[in-house]
Write an enzyme that holds these catalytic residues in place. Structure first.
Site, PDB file in Angstrom:
ATOM      1  N   ARG A   1       0.821  -1.205   0.000  1.00 51.53           N
ATOM      2  CA  ARG A   1       0.000   0.000   0.000  1.00 51.53           C
ATOM      3  C   ARG A   1       0.856   1.257   0.000  1.00 51.53           C
ATOM      4  NH1 ARG A   1      -5.035  -2.108   2.478  1.00 51.53           N
ATOM      5  NH2 ARG A   1      -6.537  -0.432   2.520  1.00 51.53           N
TER       6      ARG A   1
ATOM      7  N   ARG B   1     -17.838  -1.691  10.061  1.00 51.36           N
ATOM      8  CA  ARG B   1     -16.460  -1.464  10.497  1.00 51.36           C
ATOM      9  C   ARG B   1     -16.310  -0.028  10.944  1.00 51.36           C
ATOM     10  NH1 ARG B   1     -12.606  -3.786   5.863  1.00 51.36           N
ATOM     11  NH2 ARG B   1     -11.634  -1.784   6.234  1.00 51.36           N
TER      12      ARG B   1
ATOM     13  N   ARG C   1      -9.560   7.886   4.455  1.00 52.07           N
ATOM     14  CA  ARG C   1      -8.894   6.737   3.832  1.00 52.07           C
ATOM     15  C   ARG C   1      -8.661   6.969   2.344  1.00 52.07           C
ATOM     16  NH1 ARG C   1     -12.940   2.335   5.308  1.00 52.07           N
ATOM     17  NH2 ARG C   1     -11.635   0.862   4.190  1.00 52.07           N
TER      18      ARG C   1
HETATM   19  P1  ADP Z   1      -9.782  -1.462   2.733  1.00 45.98           P
HETATM   20  O1  ADP Z   1      -9.115  -2.062   1.539  1.00 45.98           O
HETATM   21  O2  ADP Z   1     -11.247  -1.598   2.701  1.00 45.98           O
HETATM   22  O3  ADP Z   1      -9.301  -0.093   3.079  1.00 45.98           O
HETATM   23  P2  ADP Z   1      -8.335  -3.259   4.474  1.00 45.98           P
HETATM   24  O4  ADP Z   1      -9.148  -4.269   5.163  1.00 45.98           O
HETATM   25  O5  ADP Z   1      -7.454  -3.686   3.386  1.00 45.98           O
HETATM   26  O6  ADP Z   1      -9.382  -2.188   4.037  1.00 45.98           O
HETATM   27  O7  ADP Z   1      -7.443  -2.447   5.545  1.00 45.98           O
HETATM   28  C1  ADP Z   1      -7.991  -1.866   6.697  1.00 45.98           C
HETATM   29  C2  ADP Z   1      -6.950  -1.036   7.410  1.00 45.98           C
HETATM   30  O8  ADP Z   1      -5.838  -1.868   7.786  1.00 45.98           O
HETATM   31  C3  ADP Z   1      -6.312   0.089   6.587  1.00 45.98           C
HETATM   32  O9  ADP Z   1      -7.087   1.251   6.594  1.00 45.98           O
HETATM   33  C4  ADP Z   1      -4.969   0.264   7.304  1.00 45.98           C
HETATM   34  O10 ADP Z   1      -5.104   0.979   8.503  1.00 45.98           O
HETATM   35  C5  ADP Z   1      -4.602  -1.160   7.661  1.00 45.98           C
HETATM   36  N1  ADP Z   1      -3.794  -1.800   6.583  1.00 45.98           N
HETATM   37  C6  ADP Z   1      -4.149  -2.868   5.812  1.00 45.98           C
HETATM   38  N2  ADP Z   1      -3.171  -3.178   4.931  1.00 45.98           N
HETATM   39  C7  ADP Z   1      -2.171  -2.288   5.144  1.00 45.98           C
HETATM   40  C8  ADP Z   1      -0.896  -2.061   4.551  1.00 45.98           C
HETATM   41  N3  ADP Z   1      -0.438  -2.822   3.536  1.00 45.98           N
HETATM   42  N4  ADP Z   1      -0.138  -1.037   5.035  1.00 45.98           N
HETATM   43  C9  ADP Z   1      -0.553  -0.263   6.058  1.00 45.98           C
HETATM   44  N5  ADP Z   1      -1.756  -0.410   6.645  1.00 45.98           N
HETATM   45  C10 ADP Z   1      -2.566  -1.407   6.210  1.00 45.98           C
END
Ligand code: ADP
Ligand code: ZN
Length: 210
Positions: free
Chosen positions: A88, A156, A167
């Site tokens: 990400r 959530r 986000r």
């Molecule tokens: P979405 O894709 O719906 O935003 P996720 O379930 O993938 O949600 O992620 C939820 C939260 O988990 C993110 O908003 C972040 O805080 C954290 N997160 C998930 N993956 C990562 C990542 N690769 N790097 C940093 N934070 C992450």
């Protein structure tokens, strides 16, 4: 095959990950689910991550990189996997490369911000197994109850409207540059994610064959 799913929060990465997983018989690794699991279990890692997650911020790179390293070393990852929600940030993508992982395809699911906001406001997740539903687009058979495990469906915390906007900002600033990283490597495959889920799935499966 090693695949990355990119896209804004709510672009439908999780749903498409399931489609690919069934099609190719490889597991999905979702850093979001790993983190939520850690929060639920009250582990040290979960305690560290919770505050960032609740506020729609990214968890520090070293935390998620550690999770991924451990997860990819497990047996079921031998024949490939789908990464949902990782990398990400550009440093996370660089870390993946440094681990010696060669990605075959990066599928980028493209959806406009307005659509994202509408989608996330209707999203419900199972508090037991993490399965994802949507009031309008993917309702559970019984309202409020998970089809898969009978668990309770909840909103959530980070799907609250203001957090969704935060986000999206984080996504544009920190995650969009990851696209350029893979484009340079000739691995980026954009897919239109704006229409019906089944339309997107068809495009995703076509991309796998390409
Ligand atoms: P979405 O894709 O719906 O935003 P996720 O379930 O993938 O949600 O992620 C939820 C939260 O988990 C993110 O908003 C972040 O805080 C954290 N997160 C998930 N993956 C990562 C990542 N690769 N790097 C940093 N934070 C992450
Ligand atoms: Zn469930």
């Amino acid at each position: 095959m090693k695949i990355i799913l990119l896209g804004a929060p709510g672009a439908g990465k999780g749903t498409q990950a399931e489609v690919i997983s069934n099609h190719l018989g490889i597991p999905t690794i979702s850093t979001g689910n790993c983190l939520r699991e850690a929060v639920k279990n009250g582990t040290e890692l979960g305690l560290k991550a919770k505050n960032d997650m609740d506020h729609g911020r990214l968890v520090p790179d070293e935390v998620v990189i550690g999770i991924i390293k451990e997860r990819l070393a497990q047996d079921d990852c031998k024949n490939g996997y789908i990464l949902d929600g990782f990398p990400r940030t550009v440093p996370q993508a660089e870390a993946l490369t440094a681990m010696g992982v060669t990605i075959d395809k990066v599928i980028d699911i493209e959806v406009a911000d307005e659509t994202i906001e509408a989608r996330l406001s209707g999203r419900r997740v199972c508090e037991s197994c993490g399965a994802s539903y949507h009031l309008a687009y993917k309702p559970s058979k019984v309202e409020g109850v998970c089809d898969a495990c009978g668990g309770k469906l909840v909103i959530r915390k980070d799907d609250e409207p203001q957090t969704v906007r935060d986000r999206l900002q984080v996504y544009h600033k920190q995650t969009e540059p990851v696209k350029a990283y893979y484009e340079k490597l000739g691995k980026l495959y954009p897919v239109q994610g704006q229409e019906e889920v089944s339309d997107t799935s068809a495009l995703v499966l076509k991309t796998l064959e390409a």
